[in-house]
Enzyme design. Structure first.
Site, PDB file in Angstrom:
ATOM      1  N   ASN A  24       0.809  -1.218   0.000  1.00  0.00           N
ATOM      2  CA  ASN A  24       0.000   0.000   0.000  1.00  0.00           C
ATOM      3  C   ASN A  24       0.838   1.261   0.000  1.00  0.00           C
ATOM      4  OD1 ASN A  24      -2.234  -1.548  -0.138  1.00  0.00           O
ATOM      5  ND2 ASN A  24      -2.912  -1.204   1.978  1.00  0.00           N
ATOM      6  N   ARG A  93      -7.400  -1.606  -8.251  1.00  0.00           N
ATOM      7  CA  ARG A  93      -7.987  -0.322  -7.872  1.00  0.00           C
ATOM      8  C   ARG A  93      -6.980   0.745  -7.523  1.00  0.00           C
ATOM      9  NH1 ARG A  93     -12.860   1.524  -6.759  1.00  0.00           N
ATOM     10  NH2 ARG A  93     -11.814   3.292  -5.815  1.00  0.00           N
ATOM     11  N   ASP A 117     -15.716  -4.060  -6.400  1.00  0.00           N
ATOM     12  CA  ASP A 117     -14.724  -4.642  -5.520  1.00  0.00           C
ATOM     13  C   ASP A 117     -15.440  -5.544  -4.537  1.00  0.00           C
ATOM     14  OD1 ASP A 117     -12.691  -4.913  -3.439  1.00  0.00           O
ATOM     15  OD2 ASP A 117     -11.673  -3.351  -4.583  1.00  0.00           O
ATOM     16  N   VAL A 327     -14.926  -0.083   8.266  1.00  0.00           N
ATOM     17  CA  VAL A 327     -14.333   0.611   7.112  1.00  0.00           C
ATOM     18  C   VAL A 327     -14.953   0.167   5.782  1.00  0.00           C
ATOM     19  CG1 VAL A 327     -12.184   1.210   5.922  1.00  0.00           C
ATOM     20  CG2 VAL A 327     -12.181   0.937   8.410  1.00  0.00           C
TER      21      VAL A 327
HETATM   22  C1  UD1 Z   1      -6.520   1.716   1.217  1.00  0.00           C
HETATM   23  C2  UD1 Z   1      -5.762   0.412   1.110  1.00  0.00           C
HETATM   24  C3  UD1 Z   1      -6.609  -0.747   1.589  1.00  0.00           C
HETATM   25  C4  UD1 Z   1      -7.118  -0.479   2.992  1.00  0.00           C
HETATM   26  C5  UD1 Z   1      -7.808   0.874   3.067  1.00  0.00           C
HETATM   27  C6  UD1 Z   1      -8.233   1.261   4.468  1.00  0.00           C
HETATM   28  C7  UD1 Z   1      -4.316   0.772  -0.779  1.00  0.00           C
HETATM   29  C8  UD1 Z   1      -3.950   0.373  -2.156  1.00  0.00           C
HETATM   30  N1  UD1 Z   1      -5.402   0.200  -0.275  1.00  0.00           N
HETATM   31  O1  UD1 Z   1      -7.645   1.634   0.343  1.00  0.00           O
HETATM   32  O2  UD1 Z   1      -5.791  -1.930   1.579  1.00  0.00           O
HETATM   33  O3  UD1 Z   1      -8.045  -1.490   3.323  1.00  0.00           O
HETATM   34  O4  UD1 Z   1      -6.931   1.906   2.577  1.00  0.00           O
HETATM   35  O5  UD1 Z   1      -7.145   1.214   5.323  1.00  0.00           O
HETATM   36  O6  UD1 Z   1      -3.637   1.557  -0.153  1.00  0.00           O
HETATM   37  N2  UD1 Z   1     -14.528   6.272   0.716  1.00  0.00           N
HETATM   38  C9  UD1 Z   1     -15.568   7.055   0.254  1.00  0.00           C
HETATM   39  N3  UD1 Z   1     -15.297   8.036  -0.666  1.00  0.00           N
HETATM   40  C10 UD1 Z   1     -14.032   8.259  -1.144  1.00  0.00           C
HETATM   41  C11 UD1 Z   1     -12.976   7.451  -0.667  1.00  0.00           C
HETATM   42  C12 UD1 Z   1     -13.255   6.464   0.267  1.00  0.00           C
HETATM   43  O7  UD1 Z   1     -16.720   6.894   0.657  1.00  0.00           O
HETATM   44  O8  UD1 Z   1     -13.856   9.172  -1.971  1.00  0.00           O
HETATM   45  C13 UD1 Z   1     -14.804   5.218   1.722  1.00  0.00           C
HETATM   46  C14 UD1 Z   1     -14.574   3.814   1.172  1.00  0.00           C
HETATM   47  O9  UD1 Z   1     -15.698   3.338   0.485  1.00  0.00           O
HETATM   48  C15 UD1 Z   1     -14.296   3.033   2.442  1.00  0.00           C
HETATM   49  C16 UD1 Z   1     -13.585   4.059   3.334  1.00  0.00           C
HETATM   50  O10 UD1 Z   1     -13.877   5.333   2.781  1.00  0.00           O
HETATM   51  O11 UD1 Z   1     -15.495   2.654   3.039  1.00  0.00           O
HETATM   52  C17 UD1 Z   1     -12.075   3.868   3.412  1.00  0.00           C
HETATM   53  O12 UD1 Z   1     -11.514   3.892   2.155  1.00  0.00           O
HETATM   54  P1  UD1 Z   1     -10.025   4.405   1.863  1.00  0.00           P
HETATM   55  O13 UD1 Z   1      -9.337   4.740   3.152  1.00  0.00           O
HETATM   56  O14 UD1 Z   1     -10.099   5.451   0.817  1.00  0.00           O
HETATM   57  O15 UD1 Z   1      -9.356   3.100   1.289  1.00  0.00           O
HETATM   58  P2  UD1 Z   1      -8.467   2.959  -0.013  1.00  0.00           P
HETATM   59  O16 UD1 Z   1      -7.541   4.105  -0.149  1.00  0.00           O
HETATM   60  O17 UD1 Z   1      -9.344   2.615  -1.175  1.00  0.00           O
END
Ligand code: UD1
Length: 419
Positions: A24, A93, A117, A327
């Site tokens: 990550n 992703r 996903d 999450v």
């Molecule tokens: C990253 C990690 C993943 C980890 C996650 C949480 C990478 C490649 N992946 O994923 O392994 O499980 O952090 O620690 O680094 N959300 C929204 N809107 C947005 C963005 C996010 O609603 O614009 C929500 C998502 O649906 C989810 C939550 O926020 O429910 C957390 O997502 P996020 O922290 O963004 O995870 P990733 O960056 O996708």
């Protein structure tokens, strides 16, 4: 031809395992190379499928990318292309992390949406609203997220949730914006700190990495750098939990144990002796693990990526554990596979209640994502007989030399092909 694992339970894991760079982190650091013309070198790269996939995304944007051993060299042209098409991004992703750097560098980005996903919906609304506050227009058009900015300027941005991906994209856009940007309620994961450090080595002015407030003074230009990826705390903890589940004795190296404070505390609650070491930690579990409650939260909370391993531990622990997923909404889907292995588990919304059984029962099971796959293998290690774990390409995306490492600890696992 697809492959599956045959995992035979019953062995105690013992020995030492070396963890590589964090998945990550490395993908975001590779994307950050887009921010500077010239050759950026990222070292301590893990040998996982997502690294060559990210290399292909960058090649599609006009970079030259060489992968050798644990090093990746990315040469970014003066004018990168700004369109990451579906063929390049569909397989994973994390490719969406090129959005911020492209807006910063090209003032324009078109990044195909990678699609659904297994762990739940992953919208980009926070990424987009952050970029809009920096002066970009951003829409979803024809299956792509499009962002354009004539003038990228500093802004005060308060995230509604500390999203890792949104923090990274906004940060990577803000480093080349005019003036000061403050990101409040920013994600605090160690991988964000790694990215802040690399950006600063490139000449960016970012402060507050690891806290909830990131402050960025935009600069006109960044220079390439050489940067070493931090160790993978999720892989490291996977081996730690495996040690606890199998009543083993495992020394994990190549990771900063401070990145796993809460996780190691939970293993202690389960009855393990956990010793922090300079380059990692050691887990010794002598008796059957005790039940532990877990609630996943953004860092420094318990990582959602370790929730499947926590379920595996709870499945064989003495007593009843409550696990709460805060999450990703659909991450409990894989619990059905654990039930197939004899786990006494029930889910209701984002809670799971697991009554531990002394031993699981081998069965064919299917991985739905990287971490669920690893959790199922761990369960196979404490099941009687031989468990078939299918769809293991997921595991290969996140765990380098998985079979070799597990065998090195005395686990019985074989990779076999299926027609
Ligand atoms: C990253 C990690 C993943 C980890 C996650 C949480 C990478 C490649 N992946 O994923 O392994 O499980 O952090 O620690 O680094 N959300 C929204 N809107 C947005 C963005 C996010 O609603 O614009 C929500 C998502 O649906 C989810 C939550 O926020 O429910 C957390 O997502 P996020 O922290 O963004 O995870 P990733 O960056 O996708």
């Amino acid at each position: 031809m697809s492959e599956h694992f045959l995992v035979t339970g019953g062995n105690r894991l013992e020995g030492e395992v070396l963890v590589g760079g964090a998945k990550n982190s490395v993908l975001k650091l590779m994307a950050a190379a887009l921010l500077a013309e010239g050759t950026t070198v990222v070292t301590n790269c893990p040998d996982i499928l997502d690294v060559p996939l990210m290399a292909d995304v960058l090649r599609g944007l006009g970079c030259e990318v060489e992968l050798e051993d644990s090093e990746v060299r990315i040469t970014t042209p003066a004018e990168p292309k700004y369109h990451a098409d579906f063929d390049a991004v569909k397989q994973f992703r994390a490719s969406v992390c090129v959005l911020g750097p492209l807006v910063a560098r090209c003032r324009r980005a078109v990044v195909a949406l990678p699609g659904g996903d297994a762990i739940g919906s992953r919208p980009l609304d926070m990424h987009q609203s952050g970029l809009r506050l920096l002066g970009a227009r951003s829409e979803i058009e024809h299956g792509c997220v499009v962002a354009e900015a004539d003038d990228l300027h500093g802004a005060n941005i308060r995230l509604v949730f500390p999203s890792v991906g949104a923090t990274e994209n906004i940060l990577m856009a803000a480093v080349l914006a005019r003036g000061e940007t403050v990101i409040d309620n920013a994600a605090r994961e160690p991988e964000i700190v790694d990215l802040c450090n690399m950006l600063n080595e490139m000449g960016a002015k970012v402060s507050g990495g690891g806290s909830s407030t990131l402050t960025i003074q935009g600069v006109r230009k960044l220079e390439p750098t050489t940067h070493r990826v931090i160790g993978d705390r999720i892989v490291a903890a996977t081996w730690g939990v495996a040690a606890s589940m199998t009543r083993g004795d495992v020394r994990v190296r190549g990771v900063n144990h401070k990145h796993l404070g809460l996780v190691l505390d939970k293993l202690r609650t389960a009855g393990a002796e956990v010793t922090p070491e300079v380059d990692g930690f050691r887990v010794i579990q002598r008796e059957r693990p005790k039940a532990v409650n877990f609630a996943t939260l953004p860092y420094p909370g318990f990582p959602t990526d370790l929730q499947p391993m926590a379920i595996g531990l709870a499945a064989v622990a003495e007593g009843t554990s409550m696990i709460t997923e805060n999450v990703f909404e659909s991450r409990f889907r894989f619990v059905e596979e654990m039930i197939r292995l004899g786990a006494d588990a029930r889910t209701d919304g984002h809670h799971a209640v697991i009554r531990g059984v002394p031993v699981l029962s081998s069965a064919p099971v299917w991985s739905s994502d990287i971490r669920a796959g690893a959790g199922l293998v761990l369960a196979g290690l404490v099941a009687d007989g031989t468990t078939e774990v299918h769809d293991i390409f997921h595991i290969d995306r996140g765990y380098p030399r998985f079979v070799e490492n597990l065998r090195g600890l005395g686990g019985v696992i074989e990779r076999v092909g299926t027609e």
